[in-house]
Write an enzyme that holds these catalytic residues in place. Structure first.
Site, PDB file in Angstrom:
ATOM      1  N   GLY A 124     -24.664  14.783   5.919  1.00 43.79           N
ATOM      2  CA  GLY A 124     -24.852  15.875   4.943  1.00 43.79           C
ATOM      3  C   GLY A 124     -26.316  15.968   4.524  1.00 43.79           C
ATOM      4  CG  ASP A 154     -21.476   5.514   5.550  1.00 43.72           C
ATOM      5  OD1 ASP A 154     -21.636   6.738   5.780  1.00 43.72           O
ATOM      6  OD2 ASP A 154     -20.425   5.039   5.099  1.00 43.72           O
ATOM      7  CB  THR A 175     -26.257  10.606   1.380  1.00 42.51           C
ATOM      8  OG1 THR A 175     -25.033  11.041   0.754  1.00 42.51           O
ATOM      9  CG2 THR A 175     -26.429   9.126   1.065  1.00 42.51           C
ATOM     10  CG  ASP A 235     -22.121   7.068   0.362  1.00 45.67           C
ATOM     11  OD1 ASP A 235     -23.326   7.275   0.615  1.00 45.67           O
ATOM     12  OD2 ASP A 235     -21.197   7.571   1.019  1.00 45.67           O
ATOM     13  NE  ARG A 247     -19.170   9.943   2.648  1.00 47.40           N
ATOM     14  CZ  ARG A 247     -19.331   9.097   3.665  1.00 47.40           C
ATOM     15  NH1 ARG A 247     -18.622   9.259   4.751  1.00 47.40           N
ATOM     16  NH2 ARG A 247     -20.200   8.131   3.594  1.00 47.40           N
TER      17      ARG A 247
HETATM   18  O1  F6P Z   1     -22.047  13.241   2.227  1.00 46.62           O
HETATM   19  C1  F6P Z   1     -22.410  14.352   1.471  1.00 46.62           C
HETATM   20  C2  F6P Z   1     -21.231  15.223   1.205  1.00 46.62           C
HETATM   21  O2  F6P Z   1     -21.671  16.345   0.462  1.00 46.62           O
HETATM   22  C3  F6P Z   1     -20.040  14.555   0.500  1.00 46.62           C
HETATM   23  O3  F6P Z   1     -20.226  14.466  -0.884  1.00 46.62           O
HETATM   24  C4  F6P Z   1     -18.899  15.460   0.891  1.00 46.62           C
HETATM   25  O4  F6P Z   1     -17.676  14.786   0.849  1.00 46.62           O
HETATM   26  C5  F6P Z   1     -19.258  15.850   2.298  1.00 46.62           C
HETATM   27  O5  F6P Z   1     -20.673  15.686   2.411  1.00 46.62           O
HETATM   28  C6  F6P Z   1     -18.900  17.263   2.685  1.00 46.62           C
HETATM   29  O6  F6P Z   1     -19.340  17.466   3.989  1.00 46.62           O
HETATM   30  P1  F6P Z   1     -19.309  18.841   4.753  1.00 46.62           P
HETATM   31  O7  F6P Z   1     -20.301  19.772   4.120  1.00 46.62           O
HETATM   32  O8  F6P Z   1     -19.688  18.481   6.159  1.00 46.62           O
HETATM   33  O9  F6P Z   1     -17.912  19.341   4.646  1.00 46.62           O
END
Ligand code: F6P
Length: 319
Positions: free
Chosen positions: A12, A104, A126, A130, A172
């Site tokens: 992300g 991660d 991120t 985490d 997350r």
């Molecule tokens: O890891 C960053 C994040 O925004 C998390 O908080 C969230 O669960 C996830 O990415 C959402 O990812 P995507 O935009 O790929 O659905």
């Protein structure tokens, strides 16, 4: 001695990734290295989206959200044959080192490549915070400020209507965004994976606070725990307070990086290049109590997420 360094962002996107990219490229060029960007994370290696860059490539991006070089989540990168293909392509471009910015999943990719002879340093980027080996990841502070701004606005309307607001934030499986936002916004209740309360406990608490004279209630909850629409309906039905749910969503990932995130990004980025020049590989950088740290990625991946629950004073509600 390494000569050519590639940089990629993966997972992300997070505000501050651009500031970090800028720091890495400029630090590398200053040290006489040839610097390359790889577009769209690990996928960019396989698709040969690799480009040599100069200082001006990273001009005017320190204040921009997202990532100029794109990002992706590439599940296939867990496969050994895909990693081997990436290594072969990096050899083709004579890229002997990589700096990878992400969470991660990005760390796992960097570890795999470092085991196959590519010198890799991972940088924590991120919004989720985490990554246990650093106090704060790049992007967390900006996302937190965005949440605070949104919750403050929700407070205006929620208090005007004497409502309960259930606000779902990202993270997350990590509760840090919820916990820090809860404190910063004065939320009545914070719920995270590590600090769950039963629905009954939640409703009892809401009723108690209403009886004590509260006219509106803010509940901040980490994503992936429940359907907040259903929860809001249940609170309204059982607690006698009009209730609305809000999912803040990807708005939390965007926007101009905060000064904190820019500074953190610059420090970590320059440090990553220093480590590569010292011949280090398979390491990840972090910032613990304001001090720069570097530990093996393998160790970082084994660390349990920090438990910041001690920051919230709702212990009577925690199971
Ligand atoms: O890891 C960053 C994040 O925004 C998390 O908080 C969230 O669960 C996830 O990415 C959402 O990812 P995507 O935009 O790929 O659905």
């Amino acid at each position: 001695m390494i000569k050519r360094v590639g940089v990629l962002t993966s997972g992300g996107d997070a505000p501050g990734m651009n500031a970090c990219l800028r720091a890495i490229i400029r630090a590398g060029l200053t040290q006489g290295l040839k610097m390359y960007v790889i577009y769209n994370g690990y996928r960019g290696i396989l698709e040969r989206k690799i480009e040599e860059v100069n200082r001006s490539f990273v001009s005017e991006i320190i204040n921009r959200g997202g990532t100029k070089i794109g990002t992706a989540r590439l599940v296939e990168f867990e496969k050994e044959e895909v990693q081997d293909e990436a290594v072969a392509i990096l050899h083709e471009y004579q890229i002997d080192a990589l700096v990878t910015i992400g969470g991660d999943g990005t760390y796992k990719g960097a570890l795999a490549l470092s085991r196959k002879g590519i010198n890799c340093i991972a940088v924590p980027g991120t919004i989720d915070n985490d990554v246990a080996s650093t106090d704060f990841t790049i992007g967390f502070d900006t996302a937190l400020n965005t949440i605070v701004e949104c919750v403050d606005k929700l407070r205006d309307t929620s208090s005007s209507h004497q409502r309960c607001s259930v606000i779902e934030v990202m993270g997350r499986y990590c509760g840090d965004l919820a916990i820090y936002a809860g404190i910063a916004c004065g939320a009545e209740i914070v719920i995270t994976r590590d600090h769950m309360i039963t629905k009954d406990e939640l409703k009892t608490s809401i009723r108690k606070q209403i009886n004590e004279g509260k006219h509106h209630i803010m509940v901040i909850i980490t994503e992936k725990l429940c359907d907040v629409k259903d929860l809001a309906r249940e609170i309204e039905r059982d607690c006698g307070i009009e209730t609305r749910s809000e999912v803040l969503g990807r708005i939390q990932r965007g926007g101009t990086p905060s000064a904190q995130d820019r500074v953190r990004a610059a420090r970590l980025g320059v440090f990553a290049v220093d480590l590569l020049l010292e011949g280090k590989s398979g390491m990840c950088v972090g910032c613990v109590w304001s001090k720069l740290t570097a530990i093996p990625i393998e160790e970082a991946l084994k660390m349990k997420n920090k438990d910041n629950g001690f920051l919230i004073r709702v212990s009577s509600l925690i199971k």
